[in-house]
Design a protein around this motif. Structure first.
Motif, PDB file in Angstrom:
ATOM      1  N   LEU A  63       0.574  -1.269  -0.055  1.00  0.00           N
ATOM      2  CA  LEU A  63       0.132   0.061  -0.049  1.00  0.00           C
ATOM      3  C   LEU A  63       0.889   1.252   0.069  1.00  0.00           C
ATOM      4  CD1 LEU A  63      -2.759  -0.913   2.769  1.00  0.00           C
ATOM      5  CD2 LEU A  63      -3.117  -0.724   0.047  1.00  0.00           C
ATOM      6  N   ALA A  64       2.163   1.136   0.125  1.00  0.00           N
ATOM      7  CA  ALA A  64       3.017   2.325   0.296  1.00  0.00           C
ATOM      8  C   ALA A  64       2.831   3.258  -0.852  1.00  0.00           C
ATOM      9  CB  ALA A  64       4.396   1.955   0.709  1.00  0.00           C
ATOM     10  N   SER A  65       2.808   2.617  -2.185  1.00  0.00           N
ATOM     11  CA  SER A  65       2.635   3.563  -3.167  1.00  0.00           C
ATOM     12  C   SER A  65       1.465   4.066  -3.510  1.00  0.00           C
ATOM     13  CB  SER A  65       3.231   2.663  -4.365  1.00  0.00           C
ATOM     14  OG  SER A  65       2.348   1.591  -4.589  1.00  0.00           O
ATOM     15  N   VAL A  66       0.352   3.878  -2.676  1.00  0.00           N
ATOM     16  CA  VAL A  66      -0.983   4.534  -2.991  1.00  0.00           C
ATOM     17  C   VAL A  66      -1.077   5.796  -2.161  1.00  0.00           C
ATOM     18  CG1 VAL A  66      -3.428   4.339  -2.431  1.00  0.00           C
ATOM     19  CG2 VAL A  66      -2.049   2.248  -3.102  1.00  0.00           C
ATOM     20  N   PRO A  67      -1.230   6.846  -2.675  1.00  0.00           N
ATOM     21  CA  PRO A  67      -1.099   8.170  -2.075  1.00  0.00           C
ATOM     22  C   PRO A  67      -2.293   8.143  -0.853  1.00  0.00           C
ATOM     23  CG  PRO A  67      -1.425   8.419  -4.484  1.00  0.00           C
ATOM     24  CD  PRO A  67      -1.608   6.884  -4.177  1.00  0.00           C
ATOM     25  N   GLY A  68      -1.772   9.213   0.049  1.00  0.00           N
ATOM     26  CA  GLY A  68      -2.763   9.670   0.958  1.00  0.00           C
ATOM     27  C   GLY A  68      -2.766   8.384   2.325  1.00  0.00           C
TER      28      GLY A  68
ATOM     29  N   HIS B  89       5.377 -10.925  20.454  1.00  0.00           N
ATOM     30  CA  HIS B  89       6.384 -10.021  21.079  1.00  0.00           C
ATOM     31  C   HIS B  89       6.297  -8.884  20.685  1.00  0.00           C
ATOM     32  CE1 HIS B  89      10.210  -8.537  22.628  1.00  0.00           C
ATOM     33  NE2 HIS B  89      10.441  -9.666  23.310  1.00  0.00           N
ATOM     34  N   PRO B  90       6.361  -7.623  21.647  1.00  0.00           N
ATOM     35  CA  PRO B  90       6.439  -6.366  21.307  1.00  0.00           C
ATOM     36  C   PRO B  90       7.183  -5.793  19.908  1.00  0.00           C
ATOM     37  CG  PRO B  90       6.222  -6.505  23.688  1.00  0.00           C
ATOM     38  CD  PRO B  90       6.673  -7.862  22.976  1.00  0.00           C
ATOM     39  N   ALA B  91       8.327  -6.433  20.005  1.00  0.00           N
ATOM     40  CA  ALA B  91       9.372  -6.057  18.975  1.00  0.00           C
ATOM     41  C   ALA B  91       8.582  -6.446  17.541  1.00  0.00           C
ATOM     42  CB  ALA B  91      10.637  -6.768  19.016  1.00  0.00           C
ATOM     43  N   GLU B  92       7.936  -7.682  17.663  1.00  0.00           N
ATOM     44  CA  GLU B  92       7.252  -7.894  16.321  1.00  0.00           C
ATOM     45  C   GLU B  92       6.057  -7.243  16.076  1.00  0.00           C
ATOM     46  OE1 GLU B  92       6.962 -12.510  15.866  1.00  0.00           O
ATOM     47  OE2 GLU B  92       6.894 -12.146  17.912  1.00  0.00           O
ATOM     48  N   ILE B  93       5.281  -6.695  17.079  1.00  0.00           N
ATOM     49  CA  ILE B  93       4.210  -5.796  16.864  1.00  0.00           C
ATOM     50  C   ILE B  93       5.026  -4.268  16.489  1.00  0.00           C
ATOM     51  CG2 ILE B  93       2.410  -4.338  17.956  1.00  0.00           C
ATOM     52  CD1 ILE B  93       2.133  -6.528  20.046  1.00  0.00           C
ATOM     53  N   ASN B  94       5.860  -3.865  17.172  1.00  0.00           N
ATOM     54  CA  ASN B  94       6.580  -2.807  16.371  1.00  0.00           C
ATOM     55  C   ASN B  94       7.096  -2.681  15.045  1.00  0.00           C
ATOM     56  OD1 ASN B  94       6.311  -1.414  19.023  1.00  0.00           O
ATOM     57  ND2 ASN B  94       8.006  -2.092  19.646  1.00  0.00           N
ATOM     58  N   ALA B  95       7.556  -4.042  14.624  1.00  0.00           N
ATOM     59  CA  ALA B  95       7.889  -3.826  13.192  1.00  0.00           C
ATOM     60  C   ALA B  95       6.641  -3.851  12.310  1.00  0.00           C
ATOM     61  CB  ALA B  95       8.539  -5.195  13.055  1.00  0.00           C
ATOM     62  N   ALA B  96       5.536  -4.207  12.680  1.00  0.00           N
ATOM     63  CA  ALA B  96       4.120  -4.170  11.956  1.00  0.00           C
ATOM     64  C   ALA B  96       3.821  -2.637  12.012  1.00  0.00           C
ATOM     65  CB  ALA B  96       3.104  -4.946  12.371  1.00  0.00           C
ATOM     66  N   VAL B  97       4.178  -2.018  13.208  1.00  0.00           N
ATOM     67  CA  VAL B  97       3.465  -0.545  13.329  1.00  0.00           C
ATOM     68  C   VAL B  97       4.652   0.317  12.341  1.00  0.00           C
ATOM     69  CG1 VAL B  97       3.511   1.098  14.894  1.00  0.00           C
ATOM     70  CG2 VAL B  97       2.680  -1.007  15.618  1.00  0.00           C
ATOM     71  N   ASP B  98       5.707  -0.100  12.570  1.00  0.00           N
ATOM     72  CA  ASP B  98       6.736   0.748  11.487  1.00  0.00           C
ATOM     73  C   ASP B  98       6.258   0.592  10.081  1.00  0.00           C
ATOM     74  OD1 ASP B  98       8.172   1.650  13.961  1.00  0.00           O
ATOM     75  OD2 ASP B  98       9.540  -0.042  13.975  1.00  0.00           O
ATOM     76  N   ALA B  99       6.020  -0.553   9.863  1.00  0.00           N
ATOM     77  CA  ALA B  99       5.666  -0.725   8.295  1.00  0.00           C
ATOM     78  C   ALA B  99       4.607   0.105   8.045  1.00  0.00           C
ATOM     79  CB  ALA B  99       5.574  -2.181   8.179  1.00  0.00           C
ATOM     80  N   CYS B 100       3.510   0.175   8.729  1.00  0.00           N
ATOM     81  CA  CYS B 100       2.206   0.946   8.473  1.00  0.00           C
ATOM     82  C   CYS B 100       2.514   2.268   8.509  1.00  0.00           C
ATOM     83  CB  CYS B 100       1.341   0.306   9.522  1.00  0.00           C
ATOM     84  SG  CYS B 100       0.597  -1.593   9.262  1.00  0.00           S
ATOM     85  N   ASN B 101       3.142   2.700   9.435  1.00  0.00           N
ATOM     86  CA  ASN B 101       3.380   4.197   9.596  1.00  0.00           C
ATOM     87  C   ASN B 101       4.310   4.808   8.340  1.00  0.00           C
ATOM     88  OD1 ASN B 101       2.165   4.604  11.911  1.00  0.00           O
ATOM     89  ND2 ASN B 101       3.954   4.358  13.371  1.00  0.00           N
ATOM     90  N   PHE B 102       5.199   3.811   7.963  1.00  0.00           N
ATOM     91  CA  PHE B 102       5.975   4.259   6.907  1.00  0.00           C
ATOM     92  C   PHE B 102       5.155   4.316   5.410  1.00  0.00           C
ATOM     93  CE2 PHE B 102       8.484   3.147   3.124  1.00  0.00           C
ATOM     94  CZ  PHE B 102       9.520   4.044   3.031  1.00  0.00           C
ATOM     95  N   ALA B 103       4.020   3.590   5.485  1.00  0.00           N
ATOM     96  CA  ALA B 103       3.413   3.571   4.439  1.00  0.00           C
ATOM     97  C   ALA B 103       1.995   4.344   4.606  1.00  0.00           C
ATOM     98  CB  ALA B 103       2.836   1.943   4.130  1.00  0.00           C
ATOM     99  N   ASN B 104       1.917   5.198   5.814  1.00  0.00           N
ATOM    100  CA  ASN B 104       0.836   6.060   5.982  1.00  0.00           C
ATOM    101  C   ASN B 104      -0.621   5.091   6.058  1.00  0.00           C
ATOM    102  OD1 ASN B 104      -0.438   8.054   6.903  1.00  0.00           O
ATOM    103  ND2 ASN B 104      -0.550   9.061   4.953  1.00  0.00           N
ATOM    104  N   VAL B 105      -0.286   4.012   6.671  1.00  0.00           N
ATOM    105  CA  VAL B 105      -1.596   3.117   7.040  1.00  0.00           C
ATOM    106  C   VAL B 105      -1.902   3.050   8.630  1.00  0.00           C
ATOM    107  CG1 VAL B 105      -2.095   0.680   6.999  1.00  0.00           C
ATOM    108  CG2 VAL B 105      -1.013   1.732   5.102  1.00  0.00           C
ATOM    109  N   ALA B 106      -3.398   3.286   8.765  1.00  0.00           N
ATOM    110  CA  ALA B 106      -3.841   3.063  10.031  1.00  0.00           C
ATOM    111  C   ALA B 106      -4.668   1.610  10.225  1.00  0.00           C
ATOM    112  CB  ALA B 106      -4.655   4.339  10.349  1.00  0.00           C
ATOM    113  N   ILE B 107      -4.471   1.249  11.375  1.00  0.00           N
ATOM    114  CA  ILE B 107      -5.201  -0.115  11.566  1.00  0.00           C
ATOM    115  C   ILE B 107      -5.991   0.321  12.560  1.00  0.00           C
ATOM    116  CG2 ILE B 107      -4.751  -2.474  12.403  1.00  0.00           C
ATOM    117  CD1 ILE B 107      -2.047  -2.441  11.378  1.00  0.00           C
ATOM    118  N   TYR B 108      -7.351  -0.445  12.228  1.00  0.00           N
ATOM    119  CA  TYR B 108      -8.253  -0.595  12.840  1.00  0.00           C
ATOM    120  C   TYR B 108      -8.897  -1.764  13.478  1.00  0.00           C
ATOM    121  CZ  TYR B 108      -9.016   4.574  11.966  1.00  0.00           C
ATOM    122  OH  TYR B 108      -8.686   5.809  11.954  1.00  0.00           O
TER     123      TYR B 108
END
Length: 654
Positions: A193-198, A212-231
């Motif tokens: 999704l990173a290449s999709v604007p907005g 493990h929190p490190a695994e959760i953080n890796a997913a969070v980092d990938a989503c934040n880099f791509a500007n993706v919010a998880i609900y």
């Protein structure tokens, strides 16, 4: 090179093409100014959205240092002005943790959501995860297509499968077989999704996950880099994945299942990203994903559609802040973000941080790249002798991940003293050449090494330095050349043939073979950043850069079996899987030892054909010499696939 890039990119086109084609020119453009964009949602104590805020009402901190907000926009104002902002939302069903009956409850809510929200300004995609990521429907505003995709998921749920094996969409599935967990699938989805604007939204229907929190953080980092919010939308989990209180377990039962404690301690940086001091349950993990990316969690209620509708209402209720970080860029570094609003009772939800992109070709266009490439092709004798192994593993049809492992003599890395410390920079470049001399794939890297004193330098130079990287490439015949240098007079070059067989999900096949001298529990291994670890049955294998062993060392072989019955389920029981290892004398090819055929105890993963296997080499029982390990994978239907790898047992001490 163009063909290789097209082949590697093909797996992500389906998901993003519709969304990209329908975006408008007003989408935010990220330029070389390193502008960091932070979408922020502001609510009062009752949860109502606060409107009418201006740029001066916001303050932003990165890594504890306040940043100057340089750009500001109000999403609601743009929507009212008729700009018709396109929103992209993925309905993502985690079938690995939710029973079919509960999944239907989520599908009902999703169907109502689609009927009332899909339209020209709201593009929706439908994806699901069981043991691999699948997309039932790419981004569209066509309500009928979306309903048909959800109906297909409903049929799969009724059939009692994982919902990822329907033959109607397997051929069009977006699959990365490396993503064997939900968090891996979320990282993979964010990358697509990173290449999709907005701003993008993932509505995650899940029973929860233990990680493990490190695994959760890796997913969070990938989503934040791509500007993706998880609900996350919590559905009742499968029995094997429920929280302890859901099962009525006592604390003693919980300890027996999870060990002495199910708390996962975090460092301060991790806590900033997930917003939690520690992760104690399935619910905490979902909350960590939501808080880390700027979303919110919905618990199962009697009116789940109303809860999901809250997500739709939020798409036009955020403020977009932008700032340029004061510090210099550090590719691969992660940063924590905090946003505050100068108004009493206001609560802000926003992404909790971001990671700077790590270029897979960091030396591209530099004098160092040109120098290394020239020395690579000039056939000048290397001054440093190194060894290399490069096994490959399929991540999707005809696309493989190559794991490059180099063992470089420590004495070949040149350190310089600077202010009492010793520093070295190891530059590495690799090119997979086609038979006609063309370039099939490439990577480059620059590794900074810092040691505190002469004693550490002496210790470093007395042993080998182990370097690893991974890159993706299509199937084909290649010659892999890798060159490295740490100074003008310290240059090394290694090369080897690399043959990646064509492969599709209907083919039974064995991957490349990875030799290893080190294996340990995967739970203790931590994350490898952007590298996919080699894990089988809870054990992580570290790929070796050499095929030479000593008596005092352990030896292992890691491989993956691709079983088509797991990718294309037809309702029948999956066939049994078996492995056979025999050792041959490398000179005479006479049999040294046959270990027989062993049935593999693997957890079936419908939808994901990759089955990881770890085998132990009998190093202690062998005499010095050269050997060939022949590994054969079989299943109970008679299919088989064989690969060989040579190794040597050296005489003398290690």
């Amino acid at each position: 090179m163009i063909k290789a890039l097209l082949a590697a990119a093909a797996v992500s086109v389906l998901l993003v093409s519709d969304a990209q084609s329908q975006q408008q020119s007003h989408s935010v453009i990220r330029s070389d100014s390193r502008l960091v964009l932070v979408d922020s949602i502001v609510t009062d104590r009752k949860g109502a959205y606060i409107t009418g805020l201006t740029q001066k009402d916001f303050k932003v901190w990165e890594d504890g240092k306040e940043q100057a907000v340089s750009t500001f926009s109000v999403q609601a104002d743009q929507a009212l002005s008729g700009n018709h902002i396109k929103h992209n939302l993925v309905l993502f069903f985690d079938n690995s943790t939710v029973a079919p009956t509960q999944r239907q409850y989520g599908l009902d809510a999703a169907t109502k959501f689609v009927a009332s929200n899909a339209g020209p300004d709201q593009l929706i995609a439908i994806a699901e995860f069981g043991a691999a990521l699948r997309v039932r429907q790419s981004f569209t505003d066509d309500v009928d297509r979306l309903k048909r995709a959800l109906a297909g998921a409903r049929v799969a749920a009724t059939a009692g499968d994982t919902g990822i094996s329907s033959g109607t969409y397997v051929a069009a599935a977006l699959t990365n077989y490396s993503a064997r967990t939900l968090l891996g699938a979320l990282r993979d989805m964010a990358t697509r999704l990173a290449s999709v604007p907005g701003r993008k939204t993932i509505v995650l229907f899940s029973g929860g996950l233990a990680a493990h929190p490190a695994e959760i953080n890796a997913a969070v980092d990938a989503c934040n880099f791509a500007n993706v919010a998880i609900y996350p939308v919590r559905l009742h989990p499968l029995a094997s994945n429920r929280e302890d209180n859901d099962l009525g377990l006592s604390s003693g039962d919980a300890s027996a299942r999870y060990g002495s404690s199910i708390r996962f301690p975090q460092d301060q940086a991790s806590a900033r990203r997930t917003g939690e001091a520690d992760v104690q349950s399935l619910r905490d993990a979902l909350d960590g994903l939501a808080k880390g990316t700027g979303g919110f969690s919905i618990s199962r209620t009697d009116d789940l559609p109303a809860g999901v509708e809250r997500i739709a209402n939020e798409q036009n209720e955020y403020y977009m802040l932008g700032y340029v970080p004061a510090q210099e860029p550090r590719p691969g570094a992660c940063h924590a973000i905090k946003v505050k609003v100068d108004r009493g009772g206001a609560a802000v939800r926003s992404l909790s941080g971001y990671c700077e992109a790590k270029n897979l070709d960091v030396l591209a266009g530099t004098p160092t790249q040109r120098e290394l490439e020239a020395r690579m092709t000039a056939n000048a004798p290397p001054t440093v002798q190194a060894s290399m192994q490069a096994p490959f593993f399929y991540i999707s049809p005809n696309i493989a991940r190559v794991n490059v492992a180099l063992d470089i003599p420590g004495a070949g890395v040149k350190f310089t003293k600077d202010k009492g410390r010793f520093e070295a920079k190891l530059n590495v470049i690799g090119i997979a050449y086609l038979p006609d001399g063309g370039m099939g794939a490439r990577f480059s890297d620059s590794v900074n090494l810092t040691l505190d004193g002469k004693k550490q330098v002496d210790e470093f130079t007395s042993r080998s330095y182990h370097y690893e990287t991974q890159f993706e490439m299509p199937s084909g015949q290649f010659n892999l050349k890798v060159a490295f240098s740490s100074s003008a007079d310290s240059f090394g070059r290694v090369e080897m043939p690399l043959s990646v067989d064509p492969w599709g999900p209907t083919q039974f096949l064995l991957s490349g073979l990875a030799l290893s001298k080190s294996a340990h529990p995967a739970s203790d291994a931590g994350l490898l950043g952007d590298k996919v670890p080699l894990v089988s049955n809870g054990v992580q294998f570290i790929p070796s850069g050499t095929n030479h062993f000593h008596k005092a060392e352990e030896g292992f072989i890691y491989a993956e079996i691709y079983e088509p019955a797991l990718a294309l389920q037809d309702g029948k029981e999956s066939p049994g899987l078996y492995a056979q290892m025999i050792l041959l004398d490398a000179k005479t090819e006479k049999l040294v030892k046959d270990f027989g055929v062993t049935q593999l105890k693997v957890q079936t993963q419908p939808g994901n054909p990759a089955v990881p296997v770890g085998l132990k080499l009998p190093i202690a029982d062998l005499t010095p010499g050269s050997y060939i390990a022949q590994i054969t994978a079989l299943d109970s239907t008679g299919r088989r696939s064989t690969r060989k790898i040579g190794f040597a047992l050296d005489a003398g001490a290690n």
